[in-house]
Design an enzyme around this catalytic site. Structure first.
Site, short mmCIF file in Angstrom:
data_model
loop_
_atom_site.label_atom_id
_atom_site.label_comp_id
_atom_site.label_asym_id
_atom_site.label_seq_id
_atom_site.Cartn_x
_atom_site.Cartn_y
_atom_site.Cartn_z
N THR A 277 33.84 42.65 48.41
CA THR A 277 34.69 41.60 48.44
C THR A 277 34.86 41.38 46.93
O THR A 277 33.79 41.58 46.14
CB THR A 277 34.02 40.37 48.96
OG1 THR A 277 34.85 39.29 48.76
CG2 THR A 277 32.62 40.33 48.57
N ASP B 115 30.51 36.62 46.42
CA ASP B 115 29.82 35.57 46.89
C ASP B 115 28.70 36.02 47.90
O ASP B 115 28.39 35.14 48.84
CB ASP B 115 30.90 34.77 47.42
CG ASP B 115 31.62 35.32 48.51
OD1 ASP B 115 31.46 36.49 48.62
OD2 ASP B 115 32.33 34.53 49.26
N GLY C 118 38.87 40.47 54.21
CA GLY C 118 39.76 40.94 53.11
C GLY C 118 39.29 42.25 52.25
O GLY C 118 38.25 42.61 52.22
N GLY D 207 37.96 34.70 26.33
CA GLY D 207 37.95 33.75 25.35
C GLY D 207 38.72 32.65 25.67
O GLY D 207 39.22 32.20 24.77
N ALA D 208 38.73 32.22 27.07
CA ALA D 208 39.51 30.79 27.63
C ALA D 208 38.80 29.80 26.97
O ALA D 208 37.70 29.74 26.53
CB ALA D 208 39.63 31.05 28.97
N GLU D 209 39.60 28.73 26.42
CA GLU D 209 39.21 27.61 26.20
C GLU D 209 38.62 26.74 27.22
O GLU D 209 37.68 25.89 26.98
CB GLU D 209 40.36 26.97 25.68
CG GLU D 209 40.64 27.19 24.19
CD GLU D 209 41.41 28.37 24.11
OE1 GLU D 209 42.21 28.60 25.07
OE2 GLU D 209 41.34 29.56 23.33
N GLY E 291 32.54 41.23 53.64
CA GLY E 291 32.04 40.43 52.94
C GLY E 291 31.12 39.54 53.93
O GLY E 291 30.75 39.88 55.15
N ASP E 292 30.80 38.42 53.25
CA ASP E 292 29.70 37.48 53.94
C ASP E 292 30.18 37.14 55.48
O ASP E 292 29.40 37.30 56.37
CB ASP E 292 29.92 36.15 53.30
CG ASP E 292 28.81 35.31 53.41
OD1 ASP E 292 27.58 35.84 53.40
OD2 ASP E 292 28.89 33.96 53.71
N ARG F 115 40.90 40.16 59.86
CA ARG F 115 39.88 38.98 60.34
C ARG F 115 40.08 38.72 61.86
O ARG F 115 41.04 38.56 62.09
CB ARG F 115 40.29 37.69 59.35
CG ARG F 115 39.97 38.13 58.10
CD ARG F 115 39.88 36.71 57.41
NE ARG F 115 39.66 37.09 55.76
CZ ARG F 115 40.46 37.08 54.85
NH1 ARG F 115 41.66 36.64 55.23
NH2 ARG F 115 39.99 37.24 53.45
N ARG G 147 48.32 35.24 27.48
CA ARG G 147 47.86 34.90 26.15
C ARG G 147 49.38 35.17 25.09
O ARG G 147 49.45 34.55 24.08
CB ARG G 147 46.58 35.65 25.40
CG ARG G 147 46.13 34.92 24.45
CD ARG G 147 44.99 35.90 23.69
NE ARG G 147 43.78 35.32 24.50
CZ ARG G 147 42.92 34.43 24.28
NH1 ARG G 147 43.38 33.76 23.38
NH2 ARG G 147 41.95 34.41 25.19
N ARG H 36 37.32 32.14 46.55
CA ARG H 36 36.90 31.12 47.71
C ARG H 36 36.06 30.01 46.82
O ARG H 36 36.45 29.46 45.73
CB ARG H 36 36.37 31.82 48.57
CG ARG H 36 37.07 32.57 49.60
CD ARG H 36 36.20 32.94 50.91
NE ARG H 36 36.82 33.94 51.74
CZ ARG H 36 37.96 33.70 52.49
NH1 ARG H 36 38.29 32.60 52.85
NH2 ARG H 36 38.43 34.64 53.12
N ASP I 3 35.16 38.45 45.80
CA ASP I 3 34.73 37.34 45.50
C ASP I 3 33.31 37.23 44.85
O ASP I 3 32.79 36.09 44.14
CB ASP I 3 34.61 36.47 46.88
CG ASP I 3 36.24 36.36 47.21
OD1 ASP I 3 37.04 36.30 46.49
OD2 ASP I 3 36.14 35.86 48.59
#
Ligand code: F6P
Length: 319
Positions: free
Chosen positions: A125, A129, A10, A185-187, A101-102, A71, A154, A171, A127
């Site tokens: 990446t 990760d 990616g 500040g997401a709930e 990436g990985d 890929r 918002r 992923r 991600d």
């Protein structure tokens, strides 16, 4: 010496600044830079050409990768890996910088066990990760793309008294979702690494609604596969009209941030310096608590990335 650069897997914003620095720096060192086009697929097909200064002029601010990426399913097959290795030899490439990436590092690890290779992987990446490094090229830009989208969502959520479920990439890694939720500040935030207690959340949200809350912003990491379920729950249990926004591939594009450009420069210069001094080295660049270093590829692919517990702690304090 001849050194090559390849992008694999990616794409991520920051690949172009790394490619530019690679070409400029390899020339500065009096050596010859090569492009491997189209990722591992291009390596198999021998899409290897000398890089010129003019190829990298005016690309530092652009997302994507001018040498493209892919890929490769064929790379799982030994015959094609052999072909890839022979293509490197054919062009007398002494060392390779791999932006990926990985999955890409696993592919390179395999190649390095079968053939004599000299390469440095650069974690690239959105991600975040990859084991052993605090961050990767592309993460900061993706976080800023998400932040921008959340700020806009918002605006409409608060005006229309709605709940929103925003799905972000990553992923199996909840890093993008967690940092985005904390900084926006997401709930609610759902990530693969943590359980979501519906009862506690319902009690909390209902109390807030009684006290005047008129909208809800929730972030869901794609790896949880809970986007639709959460939206249905917000409507049925919390009683708020809900919309879903899947941010998708806009998270992989855009002009790389200053942080991603700096990271790309720092990683690339160190990777080239290392390749110029080594003959059979299979390493990956890392940055830990602000300090740059390298780790053996075996260590990187032999361990699983774990989300920072401190981040999880901050997430738990969202409500
Ligand atoms: O690894 C980067 C990433 O954007 C993931 O976040 C996402 O799950 C995946 O790639 C999407 O892959 P594709 O571009 O093949 O749809």
């Amino acid at each position: 010496m001849s050194l090559g650069i390849i992008c694999s897997g990616g794409d991520a914003p920051g690949m172009n600044p790394a490619i530019k620095k690679f070409v400029d720096y390899v020339y500065e060192k009096g050596e010859t830079p090569y492009f491997i086009y189209n990722g591992l697929e291009g390596l198999i097909d021998g899409e290897i050409v000398p890089a010129r200064h003019k190829d990298v002029a005016g690309i530092v601010h652009r997302g994507g990768a001018i040498i493209r990426s892919s890929r490769s399913k064929r790379f799982y097959d030994y015959e094609y890996r052999k072909k890839a290795y022979e293509n490197l030899q054919k062009h007398d490439i002494d060392g390779l910088v791999v932006l990926g990436g990985d999955g890409s590092f696993r592919a390179m690890d395999r190649l390095s066990h079968e053939f004599r290779l000299n390469f440095v992987g650069i974690p690239t990446t959105i991600d975040n990760d990859i084991y052993g490094t605090d961050t990767c090229i592309g993460v900061d830009t993706a976080l800023n793309v998400i932040r921008d989208a959340l700020d806009k969502i918002r605006d409409t959520a608060s005006t229309f008294s709605r709940a929103f479920v925003v799905e972000v990439m990553g992923r199996e890694c909840g890093y993008l979702a967690a940092v985005s939720a904390i900084t926006s500040g997401a709930e609610i935030c759902l990530i693969p690494e943590a359980d979501f207690n519906k009862n506690v959340a319902a009690e909390h949200l209902k109390r807030e609604i009684r006290e005047g809350r008129s909208y809800i912003l929730s972030i869901v990491s794609e790896g949880t596969k809970m986007t639709n379920e959460l939206a249905e729950w917000l409507e049925s249990e919390i009683g708020m009209e809900t919309r879903i926004t899947v941010l998708g591939h806009i998270q992989r594009g855009g002009s790389p941030t200053v942080n991603d450009r700096m990271l790309a420069f720092e990683f690339t210069v160190r990777a080239v310096d290392h390749l110029l001094q080594s003959e059979n080295s299979n390493k990956v660049m890392v940055v830990e608590k602000g300090a740059y270093g390298m780790k053996e590829i075996d260590e990187i692919v032999g361990n699983r990335y774990r989300i920072d517990p401190e981040l999880l702690g901050m997430l738990n304090r969202l409500d």
